[in-house]
Each structure stands twice: as C-alpha cells, then as structure tokens.
Scaffold this active site. Sequence first.
Site, PDB file in Angstrom:
ATOM      1  N   TYR A 258     -21.746 -65.472  -1.650  1.00 25.55           N
ATOM      2  CA  TYR A 258     -21.631 -64.947  -0.284  1.00 25.55           C
ATOM      3  C   TYR A 258     -20.219 -64.450   0.006  1.00 25.55           C
ATOM      4  CZ  TYR A 258     -20.780 -65.405   4.776  1.00 25.55           C
ATOM      5  OH  TYR A 258     -20.368 -65.209   6.070  1.00 25.55           O
ATOM      6  N   LYS A 262     -18.747 -60.532   0.301  1.00 27.62           N
ATOM      7  CA  LYS A 262     -18.157 -60.123   1.583  1.00 27.62           C
ATOM      8  C   LYS A 262     -16.726 -59.629   1.377  1.00 27.62           C
ATOM      9  CE  LYS A 262     -19.391 -60.505   5.408  1.00 27.62           C
ATOM     10  NZ  LYS A 262     -20.031 -59.523   6.348  1.00 27.62           N
TER      11      LYS A 262
END
Length: 464
Positions: A258, A262
């Site tokens: 994640y 990002k």
Amino acid sequence: MEAGSLVLTTNGKGQQEISVKDLVPYAGPTTSLVKLHEGIGIVKFLRGKVLIEKILRTKSDVGKIFLLVKAKDREAAMERLKNEVINAELFQCLRQVYGKSYQAFMLSKLVPVLGNVCESNLGLEEHSASLIAKEADIIVNSAANTTFDERYDVAIDINTRGPCHLINFAKKCKKLKLFLQVSTAYVNGQRQGQIMERPFCKGDGIETETRFLDTLDIENEIKLALNIKETFKDNEMVHKMKQLGLVRARKFGWQDTYVFTKAMGEMMIDNMRGDVPVVIIRPSVIESTYKEPFPGWMEGNRMMDPIVLYYGKGQLTGFLVDPNGVLDVVPADMVVNATLAAMARHGVAPKPDIDIYQIASSVVNPLVFKDLARLLYDHYNSYPCLDNKGRPIQVPSMKLFNTMEEFSAHLQRDAIGKTRSAALASSNSNLKLSQKLESICRRSVEQAKYLADIYKPYTLWWEV
C-alpha cells in the site's frame, strides 16, 4: 463563470480582500466567502464523501462538484450516487436542513461522471471530458487501495498509475487552480526521526538514502507486475502477486504494498506535473469523525478496525504491539478541515509548485497502545457485541505482546482452550465436530499471526 471575492480574517485583527476567479471555498473558522466559483472539479467517488458533505453543509452556494463514478453506464452511476451518497447516513444534517428539497439540492450540486481512474483519460466520455476540462478549477484525488498486502498489479493500477492518468488530465484543464492528492503519512516508510514535508522525486528509495542500492525504476515495477500476471494463472497468480508487492516494497525501504505504491504515485505526480500547482495531503490513520457532521461516523474497515472488531467479538484476545508505542490516528473531519485550508491557501495565488502537508496527532495528542487497549475493554464491557444467539460477548482485557514468539504462544494456548471448551460442550460425542473445530482454530492462529506480521511495522517501532 463569475469571479469570487474571499475575505480572510486573521485572529480578528484585520482583513484582506483578494479577488480570485473560480476559488474553492474554505470552511474554516476565520474565513468567509462573498461569491463562489461554479465548479470544483473531480472528486473521487465515496472516499471523498466527508469532504463533499463539509463543502455542501458550510457553503451551499458552491457550484458543481463532478464525482468520478465507476459503473457500467450512466444510469448505474446515478444509482450509485443516490444509494451511496445522497441516501448515506453521513448527510443527515443536510437532510434535516433541506427537508423535502434535500434530493433536489444534492442533485443540483453533484454530477456523477462515468469513468475509472485506472484508465487513460480516466475512461471519460468525450462530452464529459470536454466539459470538465473547460470548467474544473480543482481536482481532488483520494482514490486508493489501502490493503497492505494487495496484489501488486491491483495496487499499482490504483495507487501509482491512477495519479498518472489524473495529472495528465489535469494538464488539459484550462482553468485549473490546483491538483490535490490525498496520500498517506506512511509513504515515509521506514524512515526514522523527524520527517520533513518534502516531495518524493522519481527514483527515490528510502533504502538508497542510507546505503547504495539499485535506483527505484517505476516503469520497471509496472512491467514486473504485468509479467507475473501473464506468467501465472488464477490462485497461483494472486499468491505470487501478493508476495511480489511485499518483497518489492521492503527491498526499497517501505513496509508494505500500500504505502510503496502510494509513494510511487507521488513520484509520478512530481515527475509529470509540469506547471500544474500540486498539493499533497499526507494524513496518518484516518478514523471516525470527531465532531462534524456528527461524532463517530465511519464507513468500512480501516487500518486498525479489523483488530478492534475481532477483539469485540471475542475472536482475538491479544495482539503483537509495543504497549508504550503510539498509534497515530486522525479523525476524518480534521483531515477534511486541513484539506480545505490547503485548497484555500494555494488556490488564492496558484504557483507551479508542489507543497506537502502531513496531518498527524502523535506529537501533540498521542494515543498509546496500552491506553487504547484499556479503552477498548471499557467500551466492549459497556456496549458488548452479541453472539449468534443474541447473547452479549464478554471480552477479557486485551493482552499486548512485544515479540512474535510470545504472541504465537498466546494464540496456541487460546486455540487449545477454545477447542477443549467446544469438545466438552458436545460431550466429546462428535469426533468430526472436534476435528473441524481444531482445523478452524488452527487457521485462526495462522491468520492472526499473518495479520500481526503485516501490522508489525506500525505496532513495533524497533522492528522497522
């Protein structure tokens, strides 16, 4: 589109009037607006709901807000807007204010736009793309896949390539004042100490800051994910893809798929933005609202929610965590207020810069894990969950373990106790039932250990 006038009042000591065309409203306590712009641009559907609610509640004369909606057709997009936004509990204050006119008011402000952040040109129809490019003054991207161990290709599509598609579209917007990217404070990965508010540049790797390693090549990461997807099939592909994301993240200094994807999204925005003014908001763990529009609203399961729910249901009696460690949590409405403040600050006099704002709580209002455990115990004893027979579930004080060995031993003891209790309840007469319960407990232990391993960088600071 009309020009707007913004009146800024600083601590009641004076005011400054600035004329600006198509300015986004700032709903903070020291600012009021005389006139407002006609369009706010693209807001990613659902994840921007708290932001939408705040704008409509505090500045009802705002212009159109275009919502990017993933759906099969326009009718389905409108249906999603009605079911998941207009009828959502979050908007109850607006519903009370407008009464019978509520739906008409919402439909006059919100425009569902059929599209997909994962597609080039956002998958927009030509008419929609042309209209938004002509009218939009701010683009807000809060689209994200927040699963820590998501398939690498899926996370890259949304968290890395999605911002690329949006920034490319932003360059076509004739009146654009600002591109605002909602990221996460944890893009800073395994950095230690004071973290400066600076952008990631393409090729940056956290590990490369302290020792020589290969430069992070984002295009190569995208190709690598595509190659795995084409090489393996079905369940094997899913397993390989999840492993790949975690391996690649940790290679370059991030803790999970994640935050790694990002961070790469931020890099691509910085690399591709040209003269587009960019603000990146980096909140820590976003949780339920503190005050607005009412306390305690949340939707879906966020970072620590599964652990809280498992504990409340009696399925998890302890966890791997430093008792004196700090969980950095920020209420959703505070993140929205900071976002609106950044919009107003950088929409007044747009410059082709990139500005970073980290929104966190651990310095001024830290939430210590042992205090959180106590609060959870108090809460579930006052408001217990119910079992499938409607009986309240009694929970013990949550035990906190600072090594995986201690946590694993606790899980094993807990599983054995539950298996024995179940066997006694069935009078040991059903061997198949006992074996099934043992299998379930064994899987639960492995699942809890896997969950603890994924969360470890956030719960044991010395393990980072």
